[in-house]
Scaffold this motif. Structure first.
Motif, PDB file in Angstrom:
ATOM      1  N   ARG A 185       1.105  -1.185   0.091  1.00  0.00           N
ATOM      2  CA  ARG A 185       0.167  -0.034  -0.179  1.00  0.00           C
ATOM      3  C   ARG A 185       1.294   1.167   0.285  1.00  0.00           C
ATOM      4  O   ARG A 185       0.284   2.185   0.283  1.00  0.00           O
ATOM      5  CB  ARG A 185      -0.805   0.107   0.965  1.00  0.00           C
ATOM      6  CG  ARG A 185      -2.149  -1.355   1.286  1.00  0.00           C
ATOM      7  CD  ARG A 185      -2.492  -1.748  -0.229  1.00  0.00           C
ATOM      8  NE  ARG A 185      -3.157  -0.771  -0.647  1.00  0.00           N
ATOM      9  CZ  ARG A 185      -3.253  -0.997  -1.998  1.00  0.00           C
ATOM     10  NH1 ARG A 185      -3.175  -2.156  -2.963  1.00  0.00           N
ATOM     11  NH2 ARG A 185      -3.953   0.765  -2.587  1.00  0.00           N
ATOM     12  N   ARG A 230      -9.444   6.296 -11.573  1.00  0.00           N
ATOM     13  CA  ARG A 230      -9.756   5.270 -10.634  1.00  0.00           C
ATOM     14  C   ARG A 230      -9.797   3.463 -11.478  1.00  0.00           C
ATOM     15  O   ARG A 230      -9.224   2.311 -10.524  1.00  0.00           O
ATOM     16  CB  ARG A 230     -11.009   5.329  -9.560  1.00  0.00           C
ATOM     17  CG  ARG A 230     -10.095   6.053  -9.017  1.00  0.00           C
ATOM     18  CD  ARG A 230     -11.599   6.896  -8.169  1.00  0.00           C
ATOM     19  NE  ARG A 230     -11.047   7.776  -6.637  1.00  0.00           N
ATOM     20  CZ  ARG A 230     -12.339   8.708  -5.868  1.00  0.00           C
ATOM     21  NH1 ARG A 230     -13.201   8.842  -6.459  1.00  0.00           N
ATOM     22  NH2 ARG A 230     -10.856   9.775  -5.127  1.00  0.00           N
ATOM     23  N   LYS A 231     -10.330   3.281 -12.387  1.00  0.00           N
ATOM     24  CA  LYS A 231     -10.407   1.956 -12.454  1.00  0.00           C
ATOM     25  C   LYS A 231      -9.209   1.949 -13.431  1.00  0.00           C
ATOM     26  O   LYS A 231      -8.761   0.495 -13.022  1.00  0.00           O
ATOM     27  CB  LYS A 231     -11.779   1.921 -13.649  1.00  0.00           C
ATOM     28  CG  LYS A 231     -12.896   1.651 -13.234  1.00  0.00           C
ATOM     29  CD  LYS A 231     -14.266   1.584 -14.600  1.00  0.00           C
ATOM     30  CE  LYS A 231     -15.602   1.683 -13.843  1.00  0.00           C
ATOM     31  NZ  LYS A 231     -16.823   2.083 -14.887  1.00  0.00           N
ATOM     32  N   LYS A 238      -6.624   2.600 -12.321  1.00  0.00           N
ATOM     33  CA  LYS A 238      -5.659   3.098 -11.122  1.00  0.00           C
ATOM     34  C   LYS A 238      -5.900   1.035 -10.858  1.00  0.00           C
ATOM     35  O   LYS A 238      -4.506   0.323 -10.547  1.00  0.00           O
ATOM     36  CB  LYS A 238      -5.745   3.885 -10.274  1.00  0.00           C
ATOM     37  CG  LYS A 238      -5.427   3.153  -9.302  1.00  0.00           C
ATOM     38  CD  LYS A 238      -6.269   4.299  -8.179  1.00  0.00           C
ATOM     39  CE  LYS A 238      -6.291   4.187  -5.750  1.00  0.00           C
ATOM     40  NZ  LYS A 238      -4.698   4.362  -5.712  1.00  0.00           N
ATOM     41  N   GLY A 239      -6.703   0.663 -10.382  1.00  0.00           N
ATOM     42  CA  GLY A 239      -6.673  -0.837  -9.468  1.00  0.00           C
ATOM     43  C   GLY A 239      -5.905  -2.048 -10.776  1.00  0.00           C
ATOM     44  O   GLY A 239      -5.691  -2.447 -10.461  1.00  0.00           O
ATOM     45  N   ARG A 240      -5.845  -1.384 -12.391  1.00  0.00           N
ATOM     46  CA  ARG A 240      -6.180  -2.492 -12.679  1.00  0.00           C
ATOM     47  C   ARG A 240      -4.016  -2.364 -13.350  1.00  0.00           C
ATOM     48  O   ARG A 240      -3.196  -3.144 -13.599  1.00  0.00           O
ATOM     49  CB  ARG A 240      -6.034  -2.016 -14.603  1.00  0.00           C
ATOM     50  CG  ARG A 240      -7.875  -2.453 -14.843  1.00  0.00           C
ATOM     51  CD  ARG A 240      -8.384  -2.001 -16.002  1.00  0.00           C
ATOM     52  NE  ARG A 240      -8.171  -2.616 -17.366  1.00  0.00           N
ATOM     53  CZ  ARG A 240      -7.959  -2.464 -18.407  1.00  0.00           C
ATOM     54  NH1 ARG A 240      -8.425  -1.552 -18.410  1.00  0.00           N
ATOM     55  NH2 ARG A 240      -7.652  -2.995 -19.511  1.00  0.00           N
ATOM     56  N   GLU A 286      -2.445  -1.026 -10.515  1.00  0.00           N
ATOM     57  CA  GLU A 286      -2.009  -1.815  -9.186  1.00  0.00           C
ATOM     58  C   GLU A 286      -1.465  -3.177  -9.591  1.00  0.00           C
ATOM     59  O   GLU A 286      -1.650  -3.468  -8.858  1.00  0.00           O
ATOM     60  CB  GLU A 286      -3.286  -1.667  -8.270  1.00  0.00           C
ATOM     61  CG  GLU A 286      -2.445  -0.034  -8.048  1.00  0.00           C
ATOM     62  CD  GLU A 286      -3.231   0.618  -7.021  1.00  0.00           C
ATOM     63  OE1 GLU A 286      -2.954   1.205  -6.765  1.00  0.00           O
ATOM     64  OE2 GLU A 286      -4.323  -0.037  -6.391  1.00  0.00           O
ATOM     65  N   GLU A 287      -2.324  -3.988 -10.412  1.00  0.00           N
ATOM     66  CA  GLU A 287      -1.956  -5.311 -10.139  1.00  0.00           C
ATOM     67  C   GLU A 287      -0.766  -5.911 -10.594  1.00  0.00           C
ATOM     68  O   GLU A 287      -0.172  -6.828 -10.298  1.00  0.00           O
ATOM     69  CB  GLU A 287      -3.388  -6.036 -10.976  1.00  0.00           C
ATOM     70  CG  GLU A 287      -4.618  -6.387 -10.824  1.00  0.00           C
ATOM     71  CD  GLU A 287      -5.558  -6.656 -11.991  1.00  0.00           C
ATOM     72  OE1 GLU A 287      -5.166  -7.740 -13.839  1.00  0.00           O
ATOM     73  OE2 GLU A 287      -7.148  -6.288 -11.822  1.00  0.00           O
TER      74      GLU A 287
END
Length: 256
Positions: free
Chosen positions: A215, A244-245, A247-249, A251-252
């Motif tokens: 994190r 934000r979507k 970002k999630g991808r 961060e994988e």
């Protein structure tokens, strides 16, 4: 001739073995030989050979009747990812964001008082700021800089701001260090930052942080646009959800 060559070079058993690995990956609780045979479309004998081969090579474990993937596959993934900049894998995701808004999408990391661009999808609209991979910009007056600074501990941020060179780039640039600290703290709370014509008149940008598996903020991505194209409110309501979507991808790749 080309199709014949491709067919001759195709290793069917390897393809089936990889399919078995993919099926195991979807069943973290483990699978029996019979379950694998049914899902993979194999005979029991064929499923047994593949599963035992994976177990013998260390890519799977066997506990009673159940077979599961082993952590060795993670080691392979880390080795592969370590061979190239993780930001290389973010580029296709950033490309989708850029195409959706017909604007530039950028990624940067923090380097001292500056942000350094590590990936960039240019927009079609030309701005006077010349940007490319490797470009450095002051963190205090950029959206990516503010979300990156928001990842610093309070004492580290205070030290950086106290010693940073802070110039008024436009009439809107925030130069008061105490106010900057508050703005950065707000970015930490909100999970995003918008900079409105502080780097250059006519230029707005919105950024979100990229975090690793601990994190810790390790980077940022943004969309930059001309102020005539998107208002601040429009950036929050239209661009932020898409960022934000993305970002999630992205961060994988950093969670491996």
């Amino acid at each position: 001739m080309k199709d014949e060559t491709s067919s001759r070079d195709h290793v069917g058993s390897l393809e089936r073995g990889l399919a078995v690995m993919e099926i195991l990956a979807r069943h973290s609780a483990g699978m029996t030989l019979t379950e694998m045979a049914e899902e993979a479309g194999l005979t029991r004998a064929g499923a047994r050979r593949f599963l035992l081969t994976l177990a013998t090579s260390g890519y799977a474990t066997q506990s009673g009747r159940l077979f599961s993937l082993s952590p060795r596959l993670l080691t392979v993934a880390r080795t592969w990812l370590g061979g190239a900049s993780l930001w290389t894998f973010a580029v296709p995701i950033m490309q989708e964001v850029a195409e959706q808004f017909d604007e530039a999408c950028n990624a940067a990391v923090l380097s001292g008082e500056d942000v350094v661009y590590v990936a960039r999808i240019p927009g079609r609209r030309i701005l006077s700021v010349a940007l490319d991979v490797g470009t450095r910009l002051p963190a205090y007056c950029t959206s990516m800089g503010r979300v990156l600074l928001s990842g610093l501990a309070a004492d580290a941020l205070g030290t950086l701001l106290a010693g940073a060179k802070i110039d008024r780039r436009t009439p809107k640039t925030i130069t008061d260090r105490a106010l900057l600290a508050k703005v950065i703290d707000r970015a930490r709370t909100d999970g995003f930052a918008i900079v409105d014509e502080e780097l250059e008149l006519g230029l707005r940008s919105i950024a979100v942080p990229i975090s690793d598996r601990t994190r810790r903020i390790v980077g940022a991505i943004n969309v930059s646009t001309q102020s005539a194209r998107f208002s601040v409110e429009a950036m929050k309501h239209e661009i932020l959800p898409v960022l934000r979507k993305a970002k999630g991808r992205v961060e994988e790749f950093f969670l491996v």
